[in-house]
Every structure is written in C-alpha cells, then in structure tokens.
Write a protein that holds these residues in place. Structure first.
Motif, PDB file in Angstrom:
ATOM      1  N   PRO A 150      -4.147  13.521 -11.779  1.00  0.00           N
ATOM      2  CA  PRO A 150      -3.274  14.271 -10.876  1.00  0.00           C
ATOM      3  C   PRO A 150      -4.090  15.168  -9.964  1.00  0.00           C
ATOM      4  N   ALA A 151      -3.694  15.257  -8.723  1.00  0.00           N
ATOM      5  CA  ALA A 151      -4.385  16.125  -7.774  1.00  0.00           C
ATOM      6  C   ALA A 151      -3.359  16.741  -6.837  1.00  0.00           C
ATOM      7  N   ALA A 152      -3.605  17.983  -6.477  1.00  0.00           N
ATOM      8  CA  ALA A 152      -2.658  18.698  -5.628  1.00  0.00           C
ATOM      9  C   ALA A 152      -2.705  18.157  -4.206  1.00  0.00           C
ATOM     10  N   ILE A 162       2.996   7.797   6.588  1.00  0.00           N
ATOM     11  CA  ILE A 162       2.100   8.595   7.435  1.00  0.00           C
ATOM     12  C   ILE A 162       1.862   9.960   6.796  1.00  0.00           C
ATOM     13  N   MET A 163       2.945  10.564   6.291  1.00  0.00           N
ATOM     14  CA  MET A 163       2.800  11.878   5.651  1.00  0.00           C
ATOM     15  C   MET A 163       1.899  11.798   4.422  1.00  0.00           C
ATOM     16  N   GLU A 164       2.040  10.719   3.642  1.00  0.00           N
ATOM     17  CA  GLU A 164       1.167  10.562   2.474  1.00  0.00           C
ATOM     18  C   GLU A 164      -0.294  10.469   2.911  1.00  0.00           C
ATOM     19  N   ALA A 165      -0.536   9.715   3.986  1.00  0.00           N
ATOM     20  CA  ALA A 165      -1.908   9.585   4.488  1.00  0.00           C
ATOM     21  C   ALA A 165      -2.462  10.929   4.946  1.00  0.00           C
ATOM     22  N   LEU A 166      -1.581  11.829   5.387  1.00  0.00           N
ATOM     23  CA  LEU A 166      -2.010  13.146   5.861  1.00  0.00           C
ATOM     24  C   LEU A 166      -2.224  14.145   4.729  1.00  0.00           C
ATOM     25  N   ILE A 167      -1.385  14.102   3.698  1.00  0.00           N
ATOM     26  CA  ILE A 167      -1.433  15.177   2.691  1.00  0.00           C
ATOM     27  C   ILE A 167      -1.940  14.736   1.322  1.00  0.00           C
ATOM     28  N   SER A 168      -2.059  13.432   1.096  1.00  0.00           N
ATOM     29  CA  SER A 168      -2.586  12.983  -0.190  1.00  0.00           C
ATOM     30  C   SER A 168      -4.073  13.339  -0.303  1.00  0.00           C
ATOM     31  N   PRO A 169      -4.514  13.806  -1.477  1.00  0.00           N
ATOM     32  CA  PRO A 169      -5.943  14.082  -1.643  1.00  0.00           C
ATOM     33  C   PRO A 169      -6.797  12.818  -1.595  1.00  0.00           C
ATOM     34  N   ASN A 170      -6.173  11.678  -1.900  1.00  0.00           N
ATOM     35  CA  ASN A 170      -6.887  10.394  -1.870  1.00  0.00           C
ATOM     36  C   ASN A 170      -6.055   9.357  -1.097  1.00  0.00           C
ATOM     37  N   PRO A 171      -5.999   9.469   0.223  1.00  0.00           N
ATOM     38  CA  PRO A 171      -5.179   8.539   1.007  1.00  0.00           C
ATOM     39  C   PRO A 171      -5.741   7.123   0.981  1.00  0.00           C
ATOM     40  N   LYS A 172      -4.854   6.161   1.136  1.00  0.00           N
ATOM     41  CA  LYS A 172      -5.279   4.765   1.195  1.00  0.00           C
ATOM     42  C   LYS A 172      -5.874   4.456   2.568  1.00  0.00           C
ATOM     43  N   ALA A 173      -6.677   3.412   2.617  1.00  0.00           N
ATOM     44  CA  ALA A 173      -7.184   2.948   3.909  1.00  0.00           C
ATOM     45  C   ALA A 173      -6.067   2.277   4.701  1.00  0.00           C
ATOM     46  N   ARG A 174      -5.140   1.619   3.983  1.00  0.00           N
ATOM     47  CA  ARG A 174      -4.032   0.913   4.622  1.00  0.00           C
ATOM     48  C   ARG A 174      -2.734   1.144   3.873  1.00  0.00           C
ATOM     49  N   TYR A 175      -1.652   1.308   4.645  1.00  0.00           N
ATOM     50  CA  TYR A 175      -0.312   1.417   4.093  1.00  0.00           C
ATOM     51  C   TYR A 175       0.532   0.307   4.717  1.00  0.00           C
ATOM     52  N   LEU A 176       0.819  -0.721   3.927  1.00  0.00           N
ATOM     53  CA  LEU A 176       1.614  -1.845   4.411  1.00  0.00           C
ATOM     54  C   LEU A 176       3.080  -1.569   4.086  1.00  0.00           C
ATOM     55  N   VAL A 177       3.885  -1.312   5.121  1.00  0.00           N
ATOM     56  CA  VAL A 177       5.288  -0.931   4.927  1.00  0.00           C
ATOM     57  C   VAL A 177       6.162  -2.090   5.409  1.00  0.00           C
ATOM     58  N   VAL A 178       6.367  -3.056   4.523  1.00  0.00           N
ATOM     59  CA  VAL A 178       7.067  -4.286   4.893  1.00  0.00           C
ATOM     60  C   VAL A 178       8.036  -4.697   3.791  1.00  0.00           C
ATOM     61  N   SER A 179       8.931  -5.627   4.149  1.00  0.00           N
ATOM     62  CA  SER A 179       9.852  -6.198   3.162  1.00  0.00           C
ATOM     63  C   SER A 179       9.111  -7.228   2.318  1.00  0.00           C
ATOM     64  N   MET A 180       9.757  -7.680   1.251  1.00  0.00           N
ATOM     65  CA  MET A 180       9.131  -8.689   0.401  1.00  0.00           C
ATOM     66  C   MET A 180       8.924  -9.992   1.172  1.00  0.00           C
ATOM     67  N   ALA A 181       9.911 -10.369   1.993  1.00  0.00           N
ATOM     68  CA  ALA A 181       9.776 -11.602   2.785  1.00  0.00           C
ATOM     69  C   ALA A 181       8.590 -11.500   3.741  1.00  0.00           C
ATOM     70  N   GLU A 182       8.440 -10.353   4.379  1.00  0.00           N
ATOM     71  CA  GLU A 182       7.315 -10.150   5.294  1.00  0.00           C
ATOM     72  C   GLU A 182       5.991 -10.177   4.536  1.00  0.00           C
ATOM     73  N   ARG A 183       5.999  -9.629   3.337  1.00  0.00           N
ATOM     74  CA  ARG A 183       4.774  -9.618   2.522  1.00  0.00           C
ATOM     75  C   ARG A 183       4.340 -11.050   2.178  1.00  0.00           C
ATOM     76  N   VAL A 184       5.325 -11.905   1.884  1.00  0.00           N
ATOM     77  CA  VAL A 184       5.023 -13.305   1.560  1.00  0.00           C
ATOM     78  C   VAL A 184       4.416 -14.016   2.766  1.00  0.00           C
ATOM     79  N   ILE A 185       4.984 -13.786   3.955  1.00  0.00           N
ATOM     80  CA  ILE A 185       4.465 -14.430   5.165  1.00  0.00           C
ATOM     81  C   ILE A 185       3.057 -13.929   5.478  1.00  0.00           C
ATOM     82  N   ILE A 186       2.826 -12.636   5.290  1.00  0.00           N
ATOM     83  CA  ILE A 186       1.485 -12.083   5.506  1.00  0.00           C
ATOM     84  C   ILE A 186       0.478 -12.736   4.561  1.00  0.00           C
TER      85      ILE A 186
END
Length: 347
Positions: A42-44, A289-313
């Motif tokens: 856990p991290a603040a 976007i907010m998580e990427a700004l305030i998380s102590p350990n942000p991800k390099a990528r945030y894929l915000v898609v539906s399951m169908a879109e994830r399958v096509i990707i």
C-alpha cells in the motif's frame, strides 16, 4: 492489508516449492515474486494540495470533465481552451473554484503556448507544476485518396506535433517536481481500420514518442503515461458527420470516376452508427487519467476499452497480418464496398 497478504502468499509459495526439492525453480521465481510483493504494498496517493496540472483541450470531452474532477480534488488547474469565450470554458468558470484558470490555447501555435507558459510560471502554487495532460485532439474519417496532404497535416499538427510542442515547453517545470506527463492516445494505435488513416497515424506517433520520452524521463524521476480509450466518439463528439454531397464535392474527378455516391453513403452510415451508439461513461477515461496523475506507481499504459475491443486489439497485435486483414475484409460494409467498386469499374 493487501501488502501483508501478498507477502505471506509469496513466502508460503516459496516454502512449498522448496519443500518439494525444486530449488532451481524456486530461485528463478524469486525476482518476479518480489515484484508482485512490491506491487501489492500500500502507498499513499499524491497529495493534490499545492500542486498544479495543465490540461489541453478543455472546451469539451475528456479535458472538460477532467478539469472539473481535478479542481474538486484540490489541484490548481490550468485549463487550456481553444475558445475561452465558448460555452465549455464558460461552464468551467461557473462550476469550478477560483483555483481553476481558463487559458486561451491552440496547441498548433507557438505564440499561444508561450503565453500559457508565461502565465503558468507566474501563477504556480508552492509545489509547482505536477502534471501536463496532452488531451487536445481532432478526428476525421475518409479513405486515403479522398484526403489531401493538408488534411493529414492538420491532424498531425493538433494530435501529434501539438502534444510534442506542449511537452517541449513544459519539461523543465514538470521535471522540477518530478511530476507526470499524460498523453491521450487511442485503441486506434493498435486497430488500424480502413478510412481512419488521418487519425490512426497520429496516435501511433503519440505511442512511439511517449515510449522514447518515458525512458528518457526515468532518470529524473518523472513518470510518463499513455491513456488508450476505446470508442467514446458518441460521448465526446470528436467525430464529425458529413453529408454525401459534402464529401463528394471535395473529391477530384479521377476519384469521382472510381467511387460512387452510394459507396460514400455506406461509409457515412457506418460513422452515423458509431455516433448513435449508446454513450459510454467518459469518467472511465478521466478516472484513468487521474490515477496516472496521483498514483505513486502509475502504469505506462491505461487501456480503457470494452471486452470486445480488447479481443480485437489482441487479434491485431498478436495474430498474423493476413488474419486481421481477413477479419476486416469479412465485415459487411467492406464486402458491399468491394462489390460497388467492382460494378463501377465494369461500367
């Protein structure tokens, strides 16, 4: 609590493996298991008070919503708007606190960017400029030979060069507080659909630039994240629908002889279907976007898609090219277009 559970689970697993005599395998597992423990600690979150965030493209869409959310969290928000006197900017003025400033910003103009930088430098809170969110963007559609080089240049000027122009200007300020750079990309960076080339190439460019930039900034403690939304066109209204006549009148004579108005209408129907689809919750994207700004350990990528879109990707990224080509060519609209082109040529 999650960190303690993760640590206990790792030690139990290592003990079980060792008891079965698999020493080499146990040793090989130690690095990834330590990484898992680190992730579960856990991290603040970052303290928003006294920190500023600059957002481009706040007139509408994700930028508009994000500006409200960050203002509510206590950030000092600099909201870049193409039309500071427009309804979007005026809505922010009415609904947000005095901690939010509306700034006239066209990311394609050096003059605008320089003026924004001067204002930001003169109005920074105690903790400085924590983040830059490169959100401004435009979209379009149409087959390659329907467009001209000016259309491609316009999309690149806003979506790609605009983001790079802003980044180059604000690196020193963000670096001072070991802050964050956020780039808005798209699932189109993975799914290269027909009739989307003007938009797709800019998002591929954003991905490549962000990868290089992320690695360069690591030595300074600066984090770089890319947000990759799925189809939110009906929510953001980024995609504009044209009439058949409007498209037809922009085509040159050789192209008109090859394509028909019926062909154009097929593509317009597809765009209208996208725009009339059930709107998706834009806060799915702004929360990332907010998580990427305030998380102590942000991800390099945030894929915000539906399951169908994830399958096509997954298909486009991992399957052979001939497979994804066959998938797209099997779509009803592309089969109709092929038939129309065949009849046009035969006539």
């Amino acid at each position: 609590m999650p960190g303690a559970v993760g640590t206990c689970a790792v030690f139990l697993l290592l003990g079980a493996l060792y008891s079965f005599g698999s020493v080499a395998f146990t040793v090989c597992l130690i690095p990834p298991l330590i990484w898992i423990v680190w992730l579960t600690q856990p991290a603040a979150p970052v303290n928003c008070k006294g920190r500023a965030v600059l957002i481009t493209g706040c007139d509408t869409g994700f930028g508009h919503i994000l500006a409200k959310q960050l203002d509510g969290l206590g950030f000092r928000v600099f909201a870049g708007c193409l039309s500071p006197d427009g309804p979007g900017a005026q809505g922010l003025k009415k609904e947000c606190s005095s901690q939010l400033s509306i700034l006239k910003l066209d990311v394609t103009l050096d003059e605008d960017v320089n003026k924004v930088k001067e204002f930001v430098e003169a109005n920074l809170p105690a903790e400085g400029l924590w983040g830059l969110v490169n959100n401004a963007g435009i979209s379009g559609w149409g087959e390659v030979e329907w467009n001209n080089i000016q259309v491609y240049q316009r999309h690149a000027d806003v979506n790609l060069w605009g983001s790079i122009r802003m980044t180059l200007s604000f690196i020193p300020l963000v670096r001072q507080c070991k802050g964050r750079f956020i780039f808005i990309s798209s699932m189109s960076a993975y799914i290269h659909s027909p009739a989307c080339s003007t938009y797709v190439i800019t998002k591929c460019g954003i991905e490549a630039f962000s990868d290089c930039f992320r690695l360069e900034m690591k030595k300074f403690g600066v984090k770089v994240s890319v947000i990759e939304p799925g189809n939110y066109a009906s929510t953001t209204n980024i995609l504009k629908v044209q009439t058949t006549e409007e498209v037809w009148n922009e085509l040159n004579d050789p192209v008109k002889r090859l394509y028909s108005k019926e062909y154009i209408q097929l593509l317009i129907d597809e765009v209208e279907n996208i725009m009339s689809s059930k709107p998706r919750n834009p806060t799915d994207v702004t929360n990332a976007i907010m998580e990427a700004l305030i998380s102590p350990n942000p991800k390099a990528r945030y894929l915000v898609v539906s399951m169908a879109e994830r399958v096509i990707i997954f298909m486009c990224v991992h399957f052979p090219t001939w497979f994804s080509d066959a998938f797209f060519c099997s779509l009803k609209v592309l089969r109709k277009q092929k038939a129309l082109i065949g009849s046009q040529i035969n006539n």
